[in-house]
Design a protein around this motif. Structure first.
Motif, mmCIF file in Angstrom:
data_model
loop_
_atom_site.group_PDB
_atom_site.id
_atom_site.type_symbol
_atom_site.label_atom_id
_atom_site.label_comp_id
_atom_site.label_asym_id
_atom_site.label_seq_id
_atom_site.Cartn_x
_atom_site.Cartn_y
_atom_site.Cartn_z
ATOM 1 N N ARG A 122 50.178 65.883 16.936
ATOM 2 C CA ARG A 122 48.835 66.392 17.224
ATOM 3 C C ARG A 122 48.344 66.081 18.622
ATOM 4 N N PRO A 125 49.556 68.078 23.989
ATOM 5 C CA PRO A 125 48.863 69.327 24.330
ATOM 6 C C PRO A 125 49.828 70.501 24.338
ATOM 7 N N GLY A 151 48.413 75.751 19.715
ATOM 8 C CA GLY A 151 47.040 75.380 20.024
ATOM 9 C C GLY A 151 46.086 75.610 18.872
ATOM 10 N N ALA A 152 46.316 76.649 18.077
ATOM 11 C CA ALA A 152 45.438 76.952 16.949
ATOM 12 C C ALA A 152 45.809 76.178 15.687
ATOM 13 N N PRO A 155 43.903 72.237 15.037
ATOM 14 C CA PRO A 155 42.485 72.214 14.643
ATOM 15 C C PRO A 155 42.256 72.728 13.224
ATOM 16 N N ILE A 204 37.144 76.220 16.184
ATOM 17 C CA ILE A 204 37.767 75.398 17.225
ATOM 18 C C ILE A 204 39.134 75.949 17.603
ATOM 19 N N GLY A 205 39.892 76.390 16.596
ATOM 20 C CA GLY A 205 41.228 76.926 16.855
ATOM 21 C C GLY A 205 41.203 78.173 17.721
ATOM 22 N N GLY A 207 38.860 78.914 19.916
ATOM 23 C CA GLY A 207 38.528 78.459 21.266
ATOM 24 C C GLY A 207 39.728 77.867 21.982
ATOM 25 N N THR A 208 40.500 77.063 21.268
ATOM 26 C CA THR A 208 41.708 76.479 21.867
ATOM 27 C C THR A 208 42.728 77.554 22.209
ATOM 28 N N ALA A 209 42.875 78.534 21.321
ATOM 29 C CA ALA A 209 43.822 79.623 21.573
ATOM 30 C C ALA A 209 43.450 80.397 22.832
ATOM 31 N N ILE A 211 41.906 79.198 25.428
ATOM 32 C CA ILE A 211 42.236 78.364 26.591
ATOM 33 C C ILE A 211 43.734 78.431 26.880
ATOM 34 N N VAL A 212 44.537 78.313 25.831
ATOM 35 C CA VAL A 212 45.992 78.279 25.999
ATOM 36 C C VAL A 212 46.518 79.612 26.530
#
Length: 275
Positions: A122, A125, A151-152, A155, A204-205, A207-209, A211-212
């Motif tokens: 986890r 990054p 990335g997804a 979360p 959250i997932g 949002g992270t996706a 970014i990635v």
């Protein structure tokens, strides 16, 4: 009655525009007075002009005049490419994380077996997987989708586990006293109670996706918003860089707003909302 309910919403939206407008005005004033180098930080008007040119489709009349370089029509294609990668990568990551999280949350045995590995992986990054993703999948969409899925994944997984494991004991005891089976307990008690956590993980997932996908497009893909920003850096087109950044922000805001509305709709029963 409806009018009185709308007023606070409009006031809230209006208040949210105050700070951005003030910052843009200060930015424009600094650029007009040449307090900053226009190549380093172009004016808001220059950024808007580039953003419109980036958005408009290329026309057959553009050859031979200023439109030939000013209008590219790349924005829609790049945005759709980025959104496609986000959607596919998120669906893969969340699709794997959701059943695994439900199993780890509902079963202490499964949790004991898989939690140590989860806690080791986890903190890594998704960016750290870039060399491996290129070695495994080459260039193009596959490595980008792989990175987005990672990335997804976590979360959604962590929030799903937390949601299932933190169900109020009162509900579980009440269901047992009513003679509920283990299957009924999971489907009718644990899963509904975990939905708020799962939806938070989904938000959250996503949002992270997002970014990635920008990072992956700068390295492994030859189109998309991330690729276009990196391309603009190589040619010192700072106005196009900022235009691309603004586009990312607007898309992220739209996606987050849509997910938030979906959460509010699905969780009306949980929050006691009547409408």
């Amino acid at each position: 009655m409806a009018t009185s309910k709308r007023k606070p919403r409009w006031r809230e939206l209006g208040a949210g525009f105050v700070v951005p407008v003030v910052l843009i005005a200060i930015w424009q004033a600094a650029a007009s007075m040449e307090l900053v180098n226009s190549h380093v930080l172009p004016s808001p008007w220059a950024v808007l002009t580039r953003w419109v040119a980036y958005l408009l489709p290329q026309t057959p009349y553009a050859d031979g005049n200023w439109l030939a370089w000013a209008v590219s029509g790349e924005l829609i294609k790049d945005s759709l490419g980025s959104l496609y990668r986000v959607a596919v990568g998120f669906l893969i990551g969340a699709g794997l994380a959701l059943p695994l999280g439900l199993a780890m949350g509902a079963s202490q045995t499964v949790y004991a077996w898989l939690n140590p590995l989860t806690q080791v992986l986890r903190p890594i990054p998704p960016i750290a997987y870039i060399p491996l993703s290129i070695l495994w999948f080459g260039l193009g969409n596959p490595p980008a989708i792989f990175l987005i899925a990672i990335g997804a994944f976590f979360p959604v997984l962590i929030n799903t586990i937390a949601g299932v494991r933190q169900v109020d004991g009162i509900y579980i005891r009440a269901a047992r006293n009513l003679g509920a089976s283990q299957r009924t307990m999971f489907l009718r008690v644990m899963l509904p109670a975990a939905v708020p956590y799962i939806l938070s993980g989904v938000r959250i997932g996503i949002g992270t996706a997002f970014i990635v996908v920008i990072v992956s497009e700068m390295i492994a893909v030859n189109n998309g918003l991330g690729f276009r920003i990196l391309e603009a850096r190589e040619y010192f087109w700072s106005d196009k860089i900022i235009a691309g950044m603004i586009t990312i922000g607007l898309l992220g805001l739209a996606i987050d707003g849509a997910v938030s509305k979906l959460n509010n709709h699905l969780l009306r029963w949980h929050r006691g909302l009547e409408h």
